[in-house]
Design an enzyme around this catalytic site. Structure first.
Site, PDB file in Angstrom:
ATOM      1  N   HIS A  70       0.870  -1.183   0.000  1.00  0.00           N
ATOM      2  CA  HIS A  70       0.000   0.000   0.000  1.00  0.00           C
ATOM      3  C   HIS A  70       0.911   1.240   0.000  1.00  0.00           C
ATOM      4  CE1 HIS A  70      -2.853   2.905   1.825  1.00  0.00           C
ATOM      5  NE2 HIS A  70      -3.818   2.058   1.548  1.00  0.00           N
ATOM      6  N   ASP A  84       2.698  -4.558   8.072  1.00  0.00           N
ATOM      7  CA  ASP A  84       1.482  -3.784   7.841  1.00  0.00           C
ATOM      8  C   ASP A  84       0.308  -4.741   8.011  1.00  0.00           C
ATOM      9  OD1 ASP A  84      -0.772  -2.652   6.768  1.00  0.00           O
ATOM     10  OD2 ASP A  84       0.190  -1.875   4.958  1.00  0.00           O
ATOM     11  N   GLN A 134      -4.989  -5.107   6.918  1.00  0.00           N
ATOM     12  CA  GLN A 134      -6.009  -6.052   6.471  1.00  0.00           C
ATOM     13  C   GLN A 134      -6.081  -7.275   7.377  1.00  0.00           C
ATOM     14  OE1 GLN A 134      -8.260  -5.653   4.089  1.00  0.00           O
ATOM     15  NE2 GLN A 134      -7.436  -3.624   3.667  1.00  0.00           N
ATOM     16  N   LYS A 152     -10.658  -0.636  10.302  1.00  0.00           N
ATOM     17  CA  LYS A 152     -10.771  -1.864   9.497  1.00  0.00           C
ATOM     18  C   LYS A 152     -11.061  -3.075  10.382  1.00  0.00           C
ATOM     19  CE  LYS A 152      -8.094  -0.031   5.716  1.00  0.00           C
ATOM     20  NZ  LYS A 152      -6.999  -0.161   4.765  1.00  0.00           N
ATOM     21  N   CYS A 199      -4.668   2.401  -3.736  1.00  0.00           N
ATOM     22  CA  CYS A 199      -3.424   2.877  -3.111  1.00  0.00           C
ATOM     23  C   CYS A 199      -2.273   1.908  -3.335  1.00  0.00           C
ATOM     24  CB  CYS A 199      -3.601   3.129  -1.610  1.00  0.00           C
ATOM     25  SG  CYS A 199      -4.713   4.458  -1.246  1.00  0.00           S
TER      26      CYS A 199
HETATM   27  C1  LIG Z   1      -5.966   0.575   4.636  1.00  0.00           C
HETATM   28  C2  LIG Z   1      -4.588   0.116   4.543  1.00  0.00           C
HETATM   29  C3  LIG Z   1      -3.530   0.937   4.920  1.00  0.00           C
HETATM   30  C4  LIG Z   1      -3.713   2.339   5.404  1.00  0.00           C
HETATM   31  O1  LIG Z   1      -4.548   2.380   6.529  1.00  0.00           O
HETATM   32  P1  LIG Z   1      -5.110   3.784   7.060  1.00  0.00           P
HETATM   33  O2  LIG Z   1      -6.199   3.383   7.993  1.00  0.00           O
HETATM   34  O3  LIG Z   1      -5.636   4.517   5.854  1.00  0.00           O
HETATM   35  O4  LIG Z   1      -3.991   4.490   7.711  1.00  0.00           O
HETATM   36  C5  LIG Z   1      -2.254   0.436   4.814  1.00  0.00           C
HETATM   37  N1  LIG Z   1      -2.036  -0.802   4.366  1.00  0.00           N
HETATM   38  C6  LIG Z   1      -3.020  -1.635   4.007  1.00  0.00           C
HETATM   39  C7  LIG Z   1      -2.699  -3.024   3.542  1.00  0.00           C
HETATM   40  C8  LIG Z   1      -4.342  -1.193   4.074  1.00  0.00           C
HETATM   41  O5  LIG Z   1      -5.326  -2.004   3.708  1.00  0.00           O
END
Ligand SMILES: *Cc1c(COP(=O)(O)O)cnc(C)c1O
Length: 407
Positions: free
Chosen positions: A124, A201, A204, A227, A365
């Site tokens: 992302h 990260d 998800q 999320k 993104c």
């Molecule tokens: C949504 C997402 C982000 C960014 O999260 P934010 O809540 O917008 O800061 C980063 N990495 C992944 C894989 C995402 O799905």
């Protein structure tokens, strides 16, 4: 006692799902962008503002004590949810993006010119750009772990990229565009052979798989509350205590200090060192309520059901001959990305919305990933345990109409 999975009851917990969009029932398939909130979360935030709100820490009056207790209870709940060793390892941020920015900023002191940072093709933007900036500041080099046509990380290439100069590896646990589940435990193991720090990260993954940061042995894990059925504006940076202690503060001001004089300032201990200013108290309480809610569900059955819905949708999609799937990893989470011949994803999304179906269209993104597949964007349906097979039928029906109109 084993809890049963009850879809009807779960749907009643999410008031927003019960509405019509353009004359059709809402079918919400944009869960990878943000999940909806159960009533328990909405109520927790409302109750907090109606009964307990004040600023946290240092207050002697009752409301401040209550707000502080709730804020710190949230931290403890989150620590338990990801099996952190201590709640000192849970730093509140605005979300995944801010968590990664905190790391890219504070780790830069440990990085020299010529050092290497590894990320992957499927990251992302929030796990690309902060590291690019770190490289510009320090003279470090950003290297990319490649993927194959199925959208799977190439571990053998990673092994070749790893070396004495590798200082940080930052990869996504689950791709928000492809649904690929990455073998992060193996990646962490490999990275640690070279004493590299590993940032995960988890934006998800946090909603679709149990996370045990101690078992993973990751150095840092990041995610967003919104999320995970919690509010926006709150997220988590998990870090091993000894590493967080080693890093400098990110922002400077109130809360993060121990003693301030005009000559000299000393900093607070963990986790406050990283929480300058008045925090998102209501957000933390909402996130804790989301975790309580999830813990009240048979979570493993929820995750199983999400994949059932995913498999069902995938099967239905195969009835269209013009569809190309983007992301066919052998290990997947409930996300399906696809394109339809020459039809623009936004046009499909617009027609689906006319039928009450919410999907996301575009690059999600992940522009370098789009470049890898040589496309400009996808149509993405991402599922939650509150979705139904009927909603999938609505999606398929809408796609039939869209393809007829657009081709
Ligand atoms: C949504 C997402 C982000 C960014 O999260 P934010 O809540 O917008 O800061 C980063 N990495 C992944 C894989 C995402 O799905």
């Amino acid at each position: 006692m084993n809890k049963a999975f009850n879809l009807e009851n779960i749907r009643k917990d999410f008031p927003i799902l019960d509405q019509e969009i353009n004359g059709s029932p809402l079918a919400y398939f944009d869960n990878a962008a943000s999940t909806q909130k159960p009533k328990a979360v909405i109520d927790a935030i409302k109750n907090y503002y109606e009964q307990d709100h004040s600023n946290v820490h240092r207050g002697v009056h009752t409301l401040s004590v209550r707000a502080t207790e709730l804020y710190e209870e949230s931290r403890t709940k989150i620590a338990k949810f990801i099996n952190a060793n201590t709640s000192n390892e849970v730093v509140f941020t605005r979300g995944t993006t801010e968590s990664i920015n905190v790391l890219a900023s504070t780790l830069s002191g440990l990085i020299k010119q010529g050092d290497e940072i590894l990320i992957s093709t499927m990251e992302h933007h929030s796990n690309i750009v902060p590291w690019q900036e770190l490289c510009i500041r320090t003279g470090a080099i950003l290297k990319i772990i490649p993927i194959n046509k199925l959208g799977e990380l190439q571990l053998d290439s990673l092994e070749k990229l790893l070396g004495k100069k590798t200082k940080i590896i930052s990869v996504t646990h689950i791709s928000n565009t492809l649904g690929t589940i990455n073998p992060i435990k193996k990646i962490i193991e490999l990275a640690h052979l070279y004493n590299a720090y590993v940032v995960i990260d988890g934006a998800q993954a946090i909603a679709h798989t149990p996370i045990d940061v101690q078992d993973l042995d990751c150095d840092f894990y990041t995610f967003s509350g919104h999320k995970l059925y919690g509010p926006t504006g709150i997220g988590v940076l998990y870090g091993k205590e000894n590493l967080l202690n080693k890093l400098p503060p990110y922002q400077f001001g109130g809360e993060m200090i121990l003693k301030v004089t005009f000559e000299n300032t000393s900093y607070n201990s963990l986790p406050y060192k990283f929480e300058a200013g008045t925090p998102n108290i209501a957000g933390s309480i909402g996130l804790a309520a989301a975790i309580d809610y999830l813990n009240s569900l048979p979570l493993n059955l929820c995750h199983q059901y999400e994949m059932e819905i995913h498999d069902y949708a995938l099967d239905q999609l195969k009835s269209f001959s013009n569809i190309r799937l983007i992301g066919e990893s052998h290990k997947k989470s409930p996300i399906i990305s696809f394109i339809a011949n020459d039809i623009h994803p936004h046009d499909v999304g617009t027609i689906l919305n006319q039928k009450g179906v919410a999907v996301r269209t575009g690059h999600h993104c992940t522009m370098p990933l789009m470049e890898f597949f040589n496309i400009s964007g996808t149509i993405r349906a991402s599922f939650s345990f509150y979705n139904t097979k009927n909603e999938v039928k609505q999606l398929i029906g809408g796609l039939g109409i869209a393809f007829k109109m657009l081709s």
